[in-house]
Scaffold this motif. Structure first.
Motif, PDB file in Angstrom:
ATOM      1  N   LEU A 115       0.849  -1.188   0.000  1.00  0.00           N
ATOM      2  CA  LEU A 115       0.000   0.000   0.000  1.00  0.00           C
ATOM      3  C   LEU A 115       0.886   1.240   0.000  1.00  0.00           C
ATOM      4  O   LEU A 115       1.936   1.249   0.637  1.00  0.00           O
ATOM      5  N   GLU A 116       0.434   2.279  -0.667  1.00  0.00           N
ATOM      6  CA  GLU A 116       1.105   3.579  -0.631  1.00  0.00           C
ATOM      7  C   GLU A 116       0.375   4.420   0.409  1.00  0.00           C
ATOM      8  O   GLU A 116      -0.831   4.657   0.279  1.00  0.00           O
ATOM      9  N   LEU A 117       1.107   4.857   1.444  1.00  0.00           N
ATOM     10  CA  LEU A 117       0.466   5.564   2.556  1.00  0.00           C
ATOM     11  C   LEU A 117       1.239   6.830   2.914  1.00  0.00           C
ATOM     12  O   LEU A 117       2.469   6.875   2.823  1.00  0.00           O
ATOM     13  N   PRO A 118       0.531   7.860   3.376  1.00  0.00           N
ATOM     14  CA  PRO A 118       1.188   9.110   3.768  1.00  0.00           C
ATOM     15  C   PRO A 118       1.803   9.010   5.154  1.00  0.00           C
ATOM     16  O   PRO A 118       1.444   8.157   5.960  1.00  0.00           O
ATOM     17  N   GLY A 119       2.737   9.903   5.419  1.00  0.00           N
ATOM     18  CA  GLY A 119       3.346  10.018   6.739  1.00  0.00           C
ATOM     19  C   GLY A 119       4.824  10.333   6.620  1.00  0.00           C
ATOM     20  O   GLY A 119       5.484   9.902   5.675  1.00  0.00           O
ATOM     21  N   SER A 120       5.327  11.092   7.593  1.00  0.00           N
ATOM     22  CA  SER A 120       6.746  11.439   7.577  1.00  0.00           C
ATOM     23  C   SER A 120       7.528  10.712   8.665  1.00  0.00           C
ATOM     24  O   SER A 120       8.741  10.858   8.737  1.00  0.00           O
ATOM     25  N   THR A 121       6.834   9.923   9.507  1.00  0.00           N
ATOM     26  CA  THR A 121       7.489   9.070  10.500  1.00  0.00           C
ATOM     27  C   THR A 121       6.876   7.683  10.402  1.00  0.00           C
ATOM     28  O   THR A 121       5.795   7.509   9.822  1.00  0.00           O
ATOM     29  N   VAL A 122       7.560   6.715  10.987  1.00  0.00           N
ATOM     30  CA  VAL A 122       7.021   5.349  11.002  1.00  0.00           C
ATOM     31  C   VAL A 122       5.649   5.352  11.671  1.00  0.00           C
ATOM     32  O   VAL A 122       4.702   4.731  11.173  1.00  0.00           O
ATOM     33  N   ALA A 123       5.503   6.060  12.789  1.00  0.00           N
ATOM     34  CA  ALA A 123       4.227   6.107  13.516  1.00  0.00           C
ATOM     35  C   ALA A 123       3.112   6.660  12.634  1.00  0.00           C
ATOM     36  O   ALA A 123       2.002   6.113  12.613  1.00  0.00           O
ATOM     37  N   GLN A 124       3.374   7.727  11.903  1.00  0.00           N
ATOM     38  CA  GLN A 124       2.351   8.323  11.051  1.00  0.00           C
ATOM     39  C   GLN A 124       1.939   7.376   9.926  1.00  0.00           C
ATOM     40  O   GLN A 124       0.755   7.269   9.594  1.00  0.00           O
ATOM     41  N   VAL A 125       2.910   6.692   9.351  1.00  0.00           N
ATOM     42  CA  VAL A 125       2.593   5.741   8.285  1.00  0.00           C
ATOM     43  C   VAL A 125       1.777   4.577   8.841  1.00  0.00           C
ATOM     44  O   VAL A 125       0.802   4.136   8.233  1.00  0.00           O
ATOM     45  N   LEU A 126       2.151   4.077  10.028  1.00  0.00           N
ATOM     46  CA  LEU A 126       1.382   2.994  10.638  1.00  0.00           C
ATOM     47  C   LEU A 126      -0.038   3.440  10.969  1.00  0.00           C
ATOM     48  O   LEU A 126      -0.993   2.690  10.784  1.00  0.00           O
ATOM     49  N   GLU A 127      -0.200   4.677  11.435  1.00  0.00           N
ATOM     50  CA  GLU A 127      -1.551   5.186  11.710  1.00  0.00           C
ATOM     51  C   GLU A 127      -2.382   5.230  10.433  1.00  0.00           C
ATOM     52  O   GLU A 127      -3.571   4.917  10.447  1.00  0.00           O
ATOM     53  N   ALA A 128      -1.772   5.617   9.321  1.00  0.00           N
ATOM     54  CA  ALA A 128      -2.480   5.613   8.039  1.00  0.00           C
ATOM     55  C   ALA A 128      -2.848   4.177   7.643  1.00  0.00           C
ATOM     56  O   ALA A 128      -3.937   3.935   7.115  1.00  0.00           O
ATOM     57  N   LEU A 129      -1.957   3.236   7.926  1.00  0.00           N
ATOM     58  CA  LEU A 129      -2.239   1.823   7.665  1.00  0.00           C
ATOM     59  C   LEU A 129      -3.439   1.347   8.475  1.00  0.00           C
ATOM     60  O   LEU A 129      -4.361   0.729   7.951  1.00  0.00           O
ATOM     61  N   PHE A 130      -3.441   1.674   9.776  1.00  0.00           N
ATOM     62  CA  PHE A 130      -4.530   1.227  10.641  1.00  0.00           C
ATOM     63  C   PHE A 130      -5.842   1.925  10.321  1.00  0.00           C
ATOM     64  O   PHE A 130      -6.911   1.361  10.523  1.00  0.00           O
ATOM     65  N   ALA A 131      -5.782   3.151   9.802  1.00  0.00           N
ATOM     66  CA  ALA A 131      -7.000   3.837   9.390  1.00  0.00           C
ATOM     67  C   ALA A 131      -7.639   3.118   8.197  1.00  0.00           C
ATOM     68  O   ALA A 131      -8.855   3.020   8.095  1.00  0.00           O
ATOM     69  N   GLN A 132      -6.786   2.577   7.338  1.00  0.00           N
ATOM     70  CA  GLN A 132      -7.279   1.874   6.155  1.00  0.00           C
ATOM     71  C   GLN A 132      -7.613   0.409   6.471  1.00  0.00           C
ATOM     72  O   GLN A 132      -8.558  -0.140   5.899  1.00  0.00           O
ATOM     73  N   LEU A 133      -6.826  -0.210   7.360  1.00  0.00           N
ATOM     74  CA  LEU A 133      -7.016  -1.627   7.694  1.00  0.00           C
ATOM     75  C   LEU A 133      -7.050  -1.791   9.213  1.00  0.00           C
ATOM     76  O   LEU A 133      -6.095  -2.262   9.831  1.00  0.00           O
ATOM     77  N   PRO A 134      -8.142  -1.389   9.861  1.00  0.00           N
ATOM     78  CA  PRO A 134      -8.191  -1.380  11.327  1.00  0.00           C
ATOM     79  C   PRO A 134      -8.001  -2.755  11.977  1.00  0.00           C
ATOM     80  O   PRO A 134      -7.569  -2.830  13.121  1.00  0.00           O
TER      81      PRO A 134
END
Length: 95
Positions: free
Chosen positions: A25-44
């Motif tokens: 998946l291509e996800l936004p974020g400038s830190t690992v935490a932000q990218v993981l949060e975008a992942l969990f928003a899409q795949l809770p």
């Protein structure tokens, strides 16, 4: 956007995914935490499997940033570039 790749052991937990396929998946974020949060928003469904109640990676999860293991493992504030690849996999244990 960072590219997040879920190993087959994780992607098979998601509805509609094949048992032996990685999911990217291509996800936004400038830190690992932000990218993981975008992942969990899409795949809770993945949140409770990947991170614990405090938001730290679970013991059986390994994170790799551009091929290098994230060390220390709970350094989710580590910056990632827009071309970063974050690989999320189940860690092996035992002897």
């Amino acid at each position: 956007m960072a590219r997040v790749v879920l190993a087959p052991a994780l992607s098979r937990r998601l509805p509609g995914q094949g048992a032996d396929r990685e999911l990217a998946l291509e996800l936004p974020g400038s830190t690992v935490a932000q990218v993981l949060e975008a992942l969990f928003a899409q795949l809770p469904l993945l949140r409770g499997y990947v991170v614990d109640e405090q938001g730290a990676p679970r013991r059986h999860i390994a994170l790799f940033i551009n091929g290098d293991a994230l060390q220390p493992k709970n350094d989710l504030s580590r910056p990632v570039g827009g071309d970063a690849e974050i690989y999320v996999m189940q860690a092996l244990s035992g002897g």
